[in-house]
Write a protein that holds these residues in place. Structure first.
Motif, mmCIF file in Angstrom:
data_model
loop_
_atom_site.group_PDB
_atom_site.id
_atom_site.type_symbol
_atom_site.label_atom_id
_atom_site.label_comp_id
_atom_site.label_asym_id
_atom_site.label_seq_id
_atom_site.Cartn_x
_atom_site.Cartn_y
_atom_site.Cartn_z
ATOM 1 N N SER A 93 0.825 -1.203 0.000
ATOM 2 C CA SER A 93 0.000 0.000 0.000
ATOM 3 C C SER A 93 0.860 1.255 0.000
ATOM 4 C CB SER A 93 -0.914 0.004 1.219
ATOM 5 O OG SER A 93 -0.150 -0.009 2.393
ATOM 6 N N THR A 94 2.178 1.103 0.174
ATOM 7 C CA THR A 94 3.060 2.258 0.090
ATOM 8 C C THR A 94 3.458 2.550 -1.361
ATOM 9 O OG1 THR A 94 5.028 0.891 0.303
ATOM 10 C CG2 THR A 94 4.082 1.746 2.335
ATOM 11 N N GLY A 95 3.026 1.668 -2.280
ATOM 12 C CA GLY A 95 3.355 1.874 -3.682
ATOM 13 C C GLY A 95 4.594 1.137 -4.136
ATOM 14 N N SER A 96 5.194 0.362 -3.217
ATOM 15 C CA SER A 96 6.399 -0.377 -3.588
ATOM 16 C C SER A 96 6.032 -1.785 -4.055
ATOM 17 C CB SER A 96 7.337 -0.498 -2.394
ATOM 18 O OG SER A 96 7.592 0.761 -1.862
ATOM 19 N N VAL A 118 6.827 2.828 -6.956
ATOM 20 C CA VAL A 118 6.574 2.837 -8.388
ATOM 21 C C VAL A 118 5.142 3.242 -8.681
ATOM 22 C CG1 VAL A 118 8.372 1.267 -9.114
ATOM 23 C CG2 VAL A 118 6.245 0.344 -8.208
ATOM 24 N N HIS A 119 4.324 3.257 -7.624
ATOM 25 C CA HIS A 119 2.997 3.853 -7.778
ATOM 26 C C HIS A 119 2.926 5.036 -6.832
ATOM 27 C CE1 HIS A 119 1.141 0.906 -10.384
ATOM 28 N NE2 HIS A 119 1.892 0.015 -9.773
ATOM 29 N N GLY A 130 4.176 11.166 -3.338
ATOM 30 C CA GLY A 130 3.530 10.473 -2.232
ATOM 31 C C GLY A 130 3.071 9.112 -2.707
ATOM 32 N N GLY A 131 3.385 8.090 -1.946
ATOM 33 C CA GLY A 131 3.072 6.733 -2.384
ATOM 34 C C GLY A 131 1.587 6.509 -2.562
ATOM 35 N N ALA A 132 1.240 5.742 -3.580
ATOM 36 C CA ALA A 132 -0.146 5.343 -3.790
ATOM 37 C C ALA A 132 -0.180 3.825 -3.785
ATOM 38 C CB ALA A 132 -0.651 5.866 -5.116
ATOM 39 N N SER A 133 -1.257 3.266 -3.289
ATOM 40 C CA SER A 133 -1.353 1.809 -3.216
ATOM 41 C C SER A 133 -1.117 1.154 -4.561
ATOM 42 C CB SER A 133 -2.748 1.413 -2.754
ATOM 43 O OG SER A 133 -2.810 1.433 -1.388
ATOM 44 N N ASP A 150 -3.117 5.027 -8.393
ATOM 45 C CA ASP A 150 -2.772 6.210 -9.183
ATOM 46 C C ASP A 150 -3.111 6.021 -10.655
ATOM 47 O OD1 ASP A 150 -0.955 4.257 -9.594
ATOM 48 O OD2 ASP A 150 0.828 5.508 -9.419
ATOM 49 N N GLY A 151 -3.704 4.885 -11.008
ATOM 50 C CA GLY A 151 -4.102 4.668 -12.390
ATOM 51 C C GLY A 151 -2.946 4.378 -13.331
ATOM 52 N N ARG A 152 -1.833 3.993 -12.745
ATOM 53 C CA ARG A 152 -0.652 3.751 -13.556
ATOM 54 C C ARG A 152 -0.462 2.249 -13.784
ATOM 55 N NH1 ARG A 152 5.077 5.945 -11.421
ATOM 56 N NH2 ARG A 152 4.141 7.942 -11.930
ATOM 57 N N ILE A 153 0.108 1.915 -14.944
ATOM 58 C CA ILE A 153 0.463 0.518 -15.208
ATOM 59 C C ILE A 153 1.977 0.452 -15.381
ATOM 60 C CG2 ILE A 153 0.212 -1.434 -16.778
ATOM 61 C CD1 ILE A 153 -2.482 -0.324 -17.611
ATOM 62 N N ASN A 154 2.602 -0.472 -14.667
ATOM 63 C CA ASN A 154 4.054 -0.660 -14.777
ATOM 64 C C ASN A 154 4.355 -2.057 -15.284
ATOM 65 O OD1 ASN A 154 5.321 1.740 -13.731
ATOM 66 N ND2 ASN A 154 4.469 1.175 -11.744
ATOM 67 N N LEU A 155 5.366 -2.140 -16.134
ATOM 68 C CA LEU A 155 5.844 -3.457 -16.552
ATOM 69 C C LEU A 155 7.288 -3.589 -16.083
ATOM 70 C CD1 LEU A 155 5.671 -6.095 -18.272
ATOM 71 C CD2 LEU A 155 6.437 -4.734 -20.206
#
Lengths: 379, 620
Positions: A93-96, A118-119, A130-133, A150-155
């Motif tokens: 939930s910290t975005g990591s 990364v989010h 600021g971290g997003a889940s 954050d609506g982001r997609i990471n590969l």
């Protein structure tokens, strides 16, 4: 339900996952991992299901799950998946996103790789982050796809320090879950009831296809793809509704099945026996959907214009000998429809957050801090 | 409120002001922070919910059986937790922690002891005769150091020569475990031929001792007759000196006769006064009635302690139970135990047994509710256990709802998932105020993070029109600045929720205009654009932008706005400029006047074309 074994573990569980068994092995899975949420200190833990050999004199299994090892995890464990036999990917939930390695010789866990934040929500004034889940991950060694609030997609690719591909603002609302459709295509569900297909071969940061529930914009929380027929996709929504989609055609679900009374947190096709489906929900229930049964009497679903309403649990149990080529999940002919539903957990109280099935075994984790293990699903 | 103190292990003790040398972290219900006890809270929560659901469907005997079942479930949870705690206590190396865990083990074991007694006396309500059997079970269950002694004796080479041999026999007799005692006696008989005769007689006496079986249909009077007979037989043997040569056997015979002094001599073996009480009842008043218990209990306590030590809290609690003073039991437990778990659950169970109805507190609603509220409030103060508290509040009819409303608003919403869970709790209970506040918090968070789409979703869920308007304005502002919309996927899919606020409707419709324009459906686009102004859907501040948007449509090759529509456009422009001039708000006069000039020109040209076109069409 005498096969169902419960253990209270003093931590609220958000995710449970079986460790995959090697393709050649025929044994049932032995280890599973759990992730916790909303504790002051969250953990990833590895459990063994208890020795199946230790049968006591009256022929019952004695072993309840035994804790092998655990490690601290910063933030709630939002999603978790085994990358291979030894490595677990966890979303925080910290975005990591962290890869943990399970050392089987001395039963310890260690952090093997970590992508920090990364989010995140970028603050335009101070350009701090600021971290997003990170809400969902899907991996197919060595690739890992993550989605977030954050609506982001990471590969990612394991061993690479940076993300291989990032789609910023891929979705204006929260992405809740992701699954792999084909080699380079992924499928995401969001909080306004949309299902989107993304193709990593395309350089454009746009989805290649959008499906949506009509009208109500009910948030979708989970998604899973049929293991053999890749065009069949199941999603679960905030109202507890199970939707089956055929991504080859149309932009609306093939069927909508009234299921749980509250959010459906996870949906899983059985990996090797896809006529079976498992769903779990905030209302504390865990359902086993079985389409492989022949029901002689009236089916347990009433259809009204393609929308079926769940009525009662019928309990006729005969294995279907000649399975139809067209998947039972797509047939929306009311006369042919046959489905048996059983509730796996006897006295529901708090939310069942996660379920996983592999071979004949089922494991689930709840907010009541209990793990349930069932060893003989098809007995 | 129970307040426990914990030394704050803070760094920099010296830096603190001279006025406050110590800082205590005050926590309500320290116990709920113990890791192992979480099992107790979670498992008993399930039982509690089950008990509330089972409400009254059964009557009479089966209801009683059900309640006893529930009580046993609670006890098994306590025991399981106690065993876990014991394991932890053994495995820990830190002496301080070890102490803490050991204390918890003894507290849990005391809880179980009290609960069990309450179960026998208040839930089971055993009648005379059966009462004693239950009490015997109770004592046997809670005096467990015998078993290790027995094992030691039996494992020795020659059990009857073991120094503890007679102790073990005595313990068995004191606990009424005749079979076990006789088994040991037979060992003595084989090892010691001289005492064989005596053993035979004693064994016979033990065998003949009349006992009221649980499944037995014997009446109490029959039983009492038999008892009298057996008693006389024992008396005879004692008086004719059959056991005179063996002091051990003689004392056993005296115990069988219920000789209080003989029993008291074995004080060390019984360890507690309630053991003494049960033994005494077993051999002198086997058909004791529940109402008589209090007298025997009091005298047993006095005799056992002999004025040496004063009774401890546990003794007082048990005594209150023997006296059937339920409220006293609960009161003493609340004082003695360090958490609310025990009293809350016990009181709830007793309330379901309909034992507490007459009692009213001069504060709150009733005792059950008061204790449940305290317990649940404790759970809510915990980082993770708050979810359990909800169900407890649900079953407090008078103040539960208010408590829940106050507590639920104070749950920190760290992730959307947690927010959704809290929201679900509120929605299920129609707590509209809280639903709105949660959605607003989440919408605010999203807005601060520039996630307009998310923010809008949250405000739509809360049906918060004002906030939806605010966010719509942000969208429009962004559009004016950047010339393109963000979050198209959301705005295109508003559906019926578009009607939530006027501004949101405008946003949706305006986006629709853009789509129509993009798809080159000009006349539809033009109609929509005009409608937005004439129907006063668009805010006045946005009219200029809309009119500017009309420019490219006016410049198309074919005529799009009809003459009538052009008139309306012109009126819109005049309304706007008139209003503006009145207010004298125009900042960048030059640009604005140019714009107006351009629009007027375009309108005039379009009007000319439209009149010509319409004229020709009509003429032909």
């Amino acid at each position: 339900m005498e096969d169902l074994c419960a253990k209270f573990v003093s931590q609220k569980l958000s995710k449970v996952r079986w460790r995959p068994v090697p393709a050649t092995a025929l044994q049932p899975p032995e280890l599973f991992a759990t992730g916790s949420w909303d504790n002051e200190e969250n953990k990833i833990s590895i459990w063994s299901v208890g020795d199946a050999e230790s049968v006591c004199p009256n022929g019952e299994y004695q072993g309840e799950p035994q804790l092998l090892c655990d490690i601290r995890h910063y933030g709630d464990v939002m999603d978790m998946q085994f990358l291979d036999q030894e490595r677990i990917v966890a979303a925080s939930s910290t975005g990591s996103v962290t890869i943990f390695r399970h050392h089987q010789n001395n039963q310890t866990l260690s952090v093997s790789q970590k992508w920090e934040r990364v989010h995140c929500h970028v603050d335009s004034d101070t350009s701090t982050c600021g971290g997003a889940s990170c809400t969902g991950i899907i991996c197919k060694n060595p690739e890992i796809v993550t989605v977030g609030e954050d609506g982001r997609i990471n590969l990612f690719r394991a061993e690479h320090k940076q993300a291989v591909r990032t789609i910023d603002n891929a979705d204006s609302s929260t992405l809740h879950a992701v699954t792999l459709l084909r080699m380079t295509e992924i499928l995401t569900v969001n909080s306004i009831g949309q299902l989107k297909i993304w193709d990593f071969r395309q350089q454009r940061n746009e989805p290649s296809q959008i499906f949506s529930l009509t009208g109500d914009r009910v948030p979708l929380h989970c998604v899973d793809r049929h293991p053999n027929q890749q065009h069949i996709v199941a999603t679960g929504g905030q109202d507890g509704m199970l939707s089956i989609w055929d991504v080859r055609q149309g932009s609306m679900p093939v069927s909508l099945l009234n299921a749980h009374d509250a959010e459906m947190w996870e949906v899983h096709f059985h990996p090797s026996n896809p006529d079976h489906l498992f769903t779990c929900s905030e209302d504390g229930s865990l359902w086993h959907w079985d389409t492989s049964v022949e029901v002689s009497e009236k089916p347990s679903f009433l259809h009204q214009g393609g929308r079926s309403t769940f009525l009662s649990h019928s309990a006729v149990n005969q294995p279907n000998v000649n399975q139809s080529v067209v998947s039972a999940w797509l047939s929306n002919d009311p006369t042919k429809d046959r489905m048996e539903i059983t509730n796996v957990i006897p006295n529901p109280t708090l939310s069942v957050n996660s379920v996983d099935v592999l071979g004949p075994c089922l494991v689930c984790g709840t907010d009541a801090e209990a793990i349930y293990v069932k060893r003989q699903l098809f007995a | 409120m129970l307040v426990c103190e914990a030394a704050f292990p803070g760094a920099g003790h010296g830096e603190k002001g001279p006025g406050c040398p110590y800082i205590y972290v005050l926590r309500k219900d320290q116990d709920i922070y113990l890791h192992t006890l979480r099992k107790l809270f979670n498992e008993s929560h399930g039982i509690f919910v089950g008990l509330q659901r089972s409400e009254e469907e059964l009557s009479g005997k089966s209801r009683k059986a059900q309640l006893v079942g529930v009580s046993k479930n609670y006890r098994s949870v306590i025991r399981a937790c106690m065993e876990d705690m014991h394991q932890v206590a053994i495995s820990t190396r830190d002496p301080a922690l070890h102490n803490q865990y050991s204390t918890q083990v003894s507290i849990l074991s005391a809880m179980e002891l009290i609960w069990n007694l309450c179960e026998i006396l208040f839930v089971e309500v055993a009648p005379a005769g059966h009462l004693l059997l239950h009490l015997l079970d109770w004592v046997q269950l809670h005096v467990c150091d015998v078993d290790s002694m027995v094992r030691e004796v039996l494992n020795s080479e020659n059990p009857s020569k073991h120094e503890l041999f007679w102790n073990v026999v005595d313990i068995f007799v004191l606990q009424g475990r005749m079979e076990d005692a006789r088994h040991l006696l037979s060992k003595e008989a084989t090892a010691n031929p001289t005492s064989k005769g005596m053993c035979k007689i004693l064994d016979d006496l033990m065998k003949k001792m009349p006992i009221l079986g649980l499944g037995n249909t014997q009446t109490l009077t029959e039983m009492e007759l038999k008892w009298q007979h057996w008693h006389e037989e024992c008396q005879r043997y004692l008086q004719d000196g059959t056991f005179a040569s063996n002091p051990h056997m003689e004392s056993i015979c005296k115990i069988l006769l219920g000789d209080e002094n003989a029993i008291l001599e074995k004080k060390e073996l019984m360890t507690t006064w309630y053991h003494f009480l049960v033994t005494r009842l077993l051999y002198s008043h086997p058909a004791v009635k529940p109402v008589e218990l209090r007298f025997y209990a009091q005298s047993s306590l006095d005799q056992f302690l002999g004025g040496e030590n004063s009774p401890e809290p546990l003794d007082t609690i048990l005594m209150a139970a023997f006296e059937f003073e339920i409220h006293q039991v609960i009161k003493e437990c609340s004082i003695a135990l360090s958490n609310w778990w025990f009293v809350a659950h016990l009181t709830d169970l007793l309330d379901h047994c309909k034992l507490l109805q007459s009692h009213n507190l001069y504060f709150g609603s009733n005792m059950r509710e008061f204790l449940l509220l305290e317990y649940a409030s404790g759970l809510f103060s915990h980082h993770s256990l708050w979810q359990l508290g909800v169900d407890y509040f649900d079953h407090c009819s008078e103040y539960g709802r208010v408590y829940l409303e106050l507590h639920i608003e104070r749950i920190p919403l760290t992730t959307e998932q947690k927010a959704l869970k809290v929201l679900r709790i509120c929605e299920q209970r129609q707590m509209h105020e809280q639903v709105r506040s949660i959605c607003k918090i989440m919408a605010m968070k999203a807005l601060r993070n520039n996630r307009l789409g998310s923010a809008l979703s949250w405000s739509i869920r809360a049906k918060d029109a004002a906030f939806a308007t605010l966010i719509s304005d942000r969208f429009l502002k962004d559009y004016c600045e950047r010339g393109s919309f963000s979050d198209l996927d959301l705005i295109d899919n508003l559906g019926p929720s578009m009607l939530l606020s006027d501004r949101l409707t405008f946003l949706g419709k305006y986006r629709e205009f853009h789509r129509l324009y993009g798809e080159k459906r000009f006349s539809e686009a033009a109609k929509l654009l005009l409608m937005l102004m004439t129907a006063h859907i668009a805010p006045c501040s946005f009219w200029m932008t809309l009119l500017t948007d009309a420019l490219p449509l006016l410049e198309q090759k074919e005529v799009i706005f009809s003459a009538e529509q052009t008139y309306e456009l012109m009126r819109c422009l005049e309304d706007l400029t008139a209003g503006k001039l009145d207010n004298r708000k125009l900042q960048d006069d030059d640009i604005e006047t140019t714009k107006v000039e351009m629009l007027r020109l375009a309108f005039a040209r379009n009007l000319a074309r439209a009149i010509v076109k319409e004229g020709t069409l009509e003429g032909s």
